[in-house]
Scaffold this motif. Structure first.
Motif, PDB file in Angstrom:
ATOM      1  N   LYS A 196      -4.542  -3.970   7.145  1.00 61.68           N
ATOM      2  CA  LYS A 196      -5.982  -4.654   7.262  1.00 61.68           C
ATOM      3  C   LYS A 196      -6.906  -4.371   6.208  1.00 61.68           C
ATOM      4  N   VAL A 197      -7.090  -3.169   5.858  1.00 62.59           N
ATOM      5  CA  VAL A 197      -7.803  -2.555   5.052  1.00 62.59           C
ATOM      6  C   VAL A 197      -7.588  -3.217   3.303  1.00 62.59           C
ATOM      7  N   ILE A 198      -6.348  -3.076   3.123  1.00 59.15           N
ATOM      8  CA  ILE A 198      -5.636  -3.844   1.771  1.00 59.15           C
ATOM      9  C   ILE A 198      -5.849  -5.072   1.567  1.00 59.15           C
ATOM     10  N   LYS A 199      -5.776  -6.029   2.804  1.00 57.92           N
ATOM     11  CA  LYS A 199      -5.963  -7.354   2.485  1.00 57.92           C
ATOM     12  C   LYS A 199      -7.278  -7.821   2.394  1.00 57.92           C
ATOM     13  N   SER A 200      -8.198  -6.902   3.107  1.00 59.91           N
ATOM     14  CA  SER A 200      -9.515  -7.368   3.150  1.00 59.91           C
ATOM     15  C   SER A 200     -10.356  -6.898   1.576  1.00 59.91           C
TER      16      SER A 200
ATOM     17  N   LYS B 222      -0.942  -7.364  -2.780  1.00 57.01           N
ATOM     18  CA  LYS B 222      -1.543  -7.952  -1.588  1.00 57.01           C
ATOM     19  C   LYS B 222      -0.702  -9.355  -0.943  1.00 57.01           C
ATOM     20  N   ASN B 223       0.290  -9.646  -1.982  1.00 53.10           N
ATOM     21  CA  ASN B 223       1.041 -10.804  -1.648  1.00 53.10           C
ATOM     22  C   ASN B 223       1.839 -10.623  -0.357  1.00 53.10           C
ATOM     23  N   ASN B 224       1.849 -11.866   0.587  1.00 50.49           N
ATOM     24  CA  ASN B 224       2.611 -11.291   1.879  1.00 50.49           C
ATOM     25  C   ASN B 224       4.047 -11.137   1.772  1.00 50.49           C
ATOM     26  N   SER B 225       4.817 -11.302   0.426  1.00 52.53           N
ATOM     27  CA  SER B 225       5.939 -10.963   0.210  1.00 52.53           C
ATOM     28  C   SER B 225       6.270  -9.688  -0.099  1.00 52.53           C
ATOM     29  N   VAL B 226       5.123  -9.018  -0.842  1.00 55.65           N
ATOM     30  CA  VAL B 226       5.269  -7.565  -1.353  1.00 55.65           C
ATOM     31  C   VAL B 226       4.773  -6.596  -0.666  1.00 55.65           C
ATOM     32  N   LEU B 227       3.498  -6.851   0.110  1.00 59.54           N
ATOM     33  CA  LEU B 227       2.826  -5.720   0.803  1.00 59.54           C
ATOM     34  C   LEU B 227       3.880  -5.393   1.853  1.00 59.54           C
TER      35      LEU B 227
ATOM     36  N   PHE C  95      -7.855  15.447   9.507  1.00 60.61           N
ATOM     37  CA  PHE C  95      -7.833  13.881   9.387  1.00 60.61           C
ATOM     38  C   PHE C  95      -6.891  13.400  10.303  1.00 60.61           C
ATOM     39  N   ARG C  96      -7.359  12.174  10.928  1.00 56.47           N
ATOM     40  CA  ARG C  96      -6.411  11.551  11.944  1.00 56.47           C
ATOM     41  C   ARG C  96      -5.122  10.611  10.837  1.00 56.47           C
ATOM     42  N   VAL C  97      -4.116  10.527  11.743  1.00 55.21           N
ATOM     43  CA  VAL C  97      -2.891   9.867  10.954  1.00 55.21           C
ATOM     44  C   VAL C  97      -3.224   8.474  10.992  1.00 55.21           C
ATOM     45  N   GLN C  98      -2.839   7.859   9.690  1.00 54.16           N
ATOM     46  CA  GLN C  98      -3.172   6.581   9.484  1.00 54.16           C
ATOM     47  C   GLN C  98      -1.944   5.628   9.896  1.00 54.16           C
ATOM     48  N   THR C  99      -2.077   4.566  10.379  1.00 58.60           N
ATOM     49  CA  THR C  99      -0.968   3.695  10.799  1.00 58.60           C
ATOM     50  C   THR C  99      -0.755   2.587   9.456  1.00 58.60           C
ATOM     51  N   GLN C 100       0.236   1.926   9.590  1.00 57.05           N
ATOM     52  CA  GLN C 100       0.699   0.971   8.514  1.00 57.05           C
ATOM     53  C   GLN C 100      -0.225  -0.239   9.094  1.00 57.05           C
ATOM     54  N   GLU C 101      -0.461  -0.547  10.103  1.00 53.17           N
ATOM     55  CA  GLU C 101      -1.411  -1.699  10.749  1.00 53.17           C
ATOM     56  C   GLU C 101      -2.682  -1.388  10.212  1.00 53.17           C
ATOM     57  N   GLU C 102      -3.394  -0.446  10.143  1.00 51.28           N
ATOM     58  CA  GLU C 102      -4.504  -0.076   9.627  1.00 51.28           C
ATOM     59  C   GLU C 102      -4.680  -0.403   8.172  1.00 51.28           C
ATOM     60  N   LEU C 103      -3.770   0.236   7.236  1.00 52.67           N
ATOM     61  CA  LEU C 103      -3.882   0.035   6.030  1.00 52.67           C
ATOM     62  C   LEU C 103      -3.479  -1.454   5.563  1.00 52.67           C
TER      63      LEU C 103
ATOM     64  N   ILE D  80       6.892  -4.538   2.148  1.00 52.61           N
ATOM     65  CA  ILE D  80       7.779  -3.721   1.299  1.00 52.61           C
ATOM     66  C   ILE D  80       7.100  -2.488   0.955  1.00 52.61           C
ATOM     67  N   MET D  81       6.140  -2.608   0.365  1.00 53.34           N
ATOM     68  CA  MET D  81       5.302  -1.415  -0.119  1.00 53.34           C
ATOM     69  C   MET D  81       4.332  -0.628   0.882  1.00 53.34           C
ATOM     70  N   LEU D  82       4.196  -1.208   2.139  1.00 50.13           N
ATOM     71  CA  LEU D  82       3.411  -0.446   3.049  1.00 50.13           C
ATOM     72  C   LEU D  82       3.801   0.686   3.553  1.00 50.13           C
ATOM     73  N   PRO D  83       4.963   0.819   4.048  1.00 51.89           N
ATOM     74  CA  PRO D  83       5.427   2.134   4.504  1.00 51.89           C
ATOM     75  C   PRO D  83       5.282   3.250   3.483  1.00 51.89           C
ATOM     76  N   THR D  84       5.640   2.849   2.142  1.00 47.96           N
ATOM     77  CA  THR D  84       5.467   3.991   1.223  1.00 47.96           C
ATOM     78  C   THR D  84       4.136   4.284   0.999  1.00 47.96           C
ATOM     79  N   ILE D  85       3.272   3.488   0.913  1.00 47.81           N
ATOM     80  CA  ILE D  85       1.736   3.801   0.810  1.00 47.81           C
ATOM     81  C   ILE D  85       1.343   4.559   1.970  1.00 47.81           C
ATOM     82  N   THR D  86       1.651   4.138   3.206  1.00 47.83           N
ATOM     83  CA  THR D  86       1.310   5.007   4.418  1.00 47.83           C
ATOM     84  C   THR D  86       1.622   6.277   4.385  1.00 47.83           C
ATOM     85  N   ASP D  87       2.844   6.706   4.174  1.00 53.84           N
ATOM     86  CA  ASP D  87       3.614   7.900   3.825  1.00 53.84           C
ATOM     87  C   ASP D  87       2.721   8.839   2.907  1.00 53.84           C
ATOM     88  N   LEU D  88       2.548   8.087   1.855  1.00 54.95           N
ATOM     89  CA  LEU D  88       1.736   8.910   0.699  1.00 54.95           C
ATOM     90  C   LEU D  88       0.346   9.148   1.282  1.00 54.95           C
ATOM     91  N   MET D  89      -0.104   8.431   1.739  1.00 55.31           N
ATOM     92  CA  MET D  89      -1.738   8.517   2.442  1.00 55.31           C
ATOM     93  C   MET D  89      -1.628   9.746   3.173  1.00 55.31           C
TER      94      MET D  89
END
Length: 302
Positions: free
Chosen positions: A100-104, A121-126, A90-98, A128-137
């Motif tokens: 866009k997907v989460i916000k949509s 999805k809040n602009n103040s929370v995402l 599988f291709r490595v996922q980036t924070q930028e890709e995730l 902070i959480m995005l690096p962790t979600i990307t690493d888990l993915m």
């Protein structure tokens, strides 16, 4: 922080909403007409246990019927026997890709989600959480292990049609809810539009239409699906897919009562992005069955 975010969210919505959107928003806030008719029983807990076993047994009966059919006939079909490209990893996922997907995605929330989707999805929370979600993915895709905590579906029985007998379980359909983190999906072309276009084309040419609909989604067998993925689609990175399918559970909920978990050996997660794709892969041998009995091959496999 959650209360403040909710207040700001609804204030912004009401400020920009038209009459129809305003009514829908207020309707959701006051929970108007959200009562679900349920079967009579001694307790909610008894109903949840009986219901989850009914849905599970229903699927098993369908599965047994398919095992006796000619669905898995291996008659040669040139279109399905052609070489296919192999997916090695599988291709490595980036924070930028995730991001866009989460916000949509829609802000629907699974009741067992650790954080409400709208808050995530809040602009103040995402950010902070995005690096962790990307690493888990990426850790999941690279190790081939799908987290067990994300394999549990919470089912709410819904009456199929108003006026049906509420004491008959067969009059209910299971409305499954899965964790948000595996529910996000991309835009796909609906099959209904394709069918409509095909029908119109044939009718314009003066032809006749015979449409056969098969509802096999609930009885999708995991072992057969994995064989199709390996042999026909060329997915050699099967460890993650096997982990994604195996070990899934389902629990029913009536009011505040939750049934015991029931293991799922068939079907795909309702509402997930992989669901439609996996179902189509599972039905690949159906083309052989159609070819075997069809008198006019040019009219099949639309």
């Amino acid at each position: 922080m959650i209360n403040t975010a909710k207040s700001r969210y609804y204030q912004d919505k009401l400020t920009t909403a038209d009459n129809k959107e305003t009514f829908r928003l207020i309707n959701s806030l006051i929970n108007y007409n959200t009562w679900i008719p349920l079967p009579s029983g001694t307790s909610d807990q008894t109903l949840t246990d009986e219901c989850v076993h009914f849905f599970n047994n229903k699927v098993q009966k369908i599965r047994l019927g398919l095992d006796k059919s000619d669905f898995n006939n291996n008659t040669a079909c040139p279109d399905l026997d052609e070489p296919v490209p192999k997916l090695r990893s599988f291709r490595v996922q980036t924070q930028e890709e995730l991001d866009k997907v989460i916000k949509s995605c829609a802000s629907k929330t699974y009741s067992l989600d650790p954080i409400p989707t709208a808050l995530l999805k809040n602009n103040s929370v995402l950010p902070i959480m995005l690096p962790t979600i990307t690493d888990l993915m990426n850790a999941s895709l690279s190790t081939g292990i799908f987290p067990n905590r994300l394999k549990r579906a919470l089912v709410t029985p819904r009456l199929k049609k108003t006026g049906l007998d509420t004491n008959t379980f067969s009059n209910y359909r299971p409305d499954s809810n899965i964790p948000f983190i595996i529910r996000y999906c991309t835009n796909t072309k609906t099959a209904i539009l394709r069918i409509k276009a095909d029908i119109e084309e044939v009718l314009d040419q003066g032809g006749a239409i015979l449409l056969v609909l098969l509802d096999l989604s609930a009885a999708l067998d995991h072992s057969h699906l994995l064989e199709r993925l390996q042999e026909k689609v060329g997915l050699t990175a099967l460890s993650w897919m096997q982990s994604y399918l195996n070990g899934r559970t389902q629990t029913d909920k009536f009011n505040n009562s939750v049934s015991l978990d029931v293991a799922l050996f068939t079907g795909v997660p309702q509402g997930s992005v992989l669901g439609p794709f996996l179902f189509l892969v599972y039905l690949l041998p159906l083309k052989r069955v159609i070819n075997k009995y069809a008198n006019k091959p040019p009219y099949i496999c639309r």
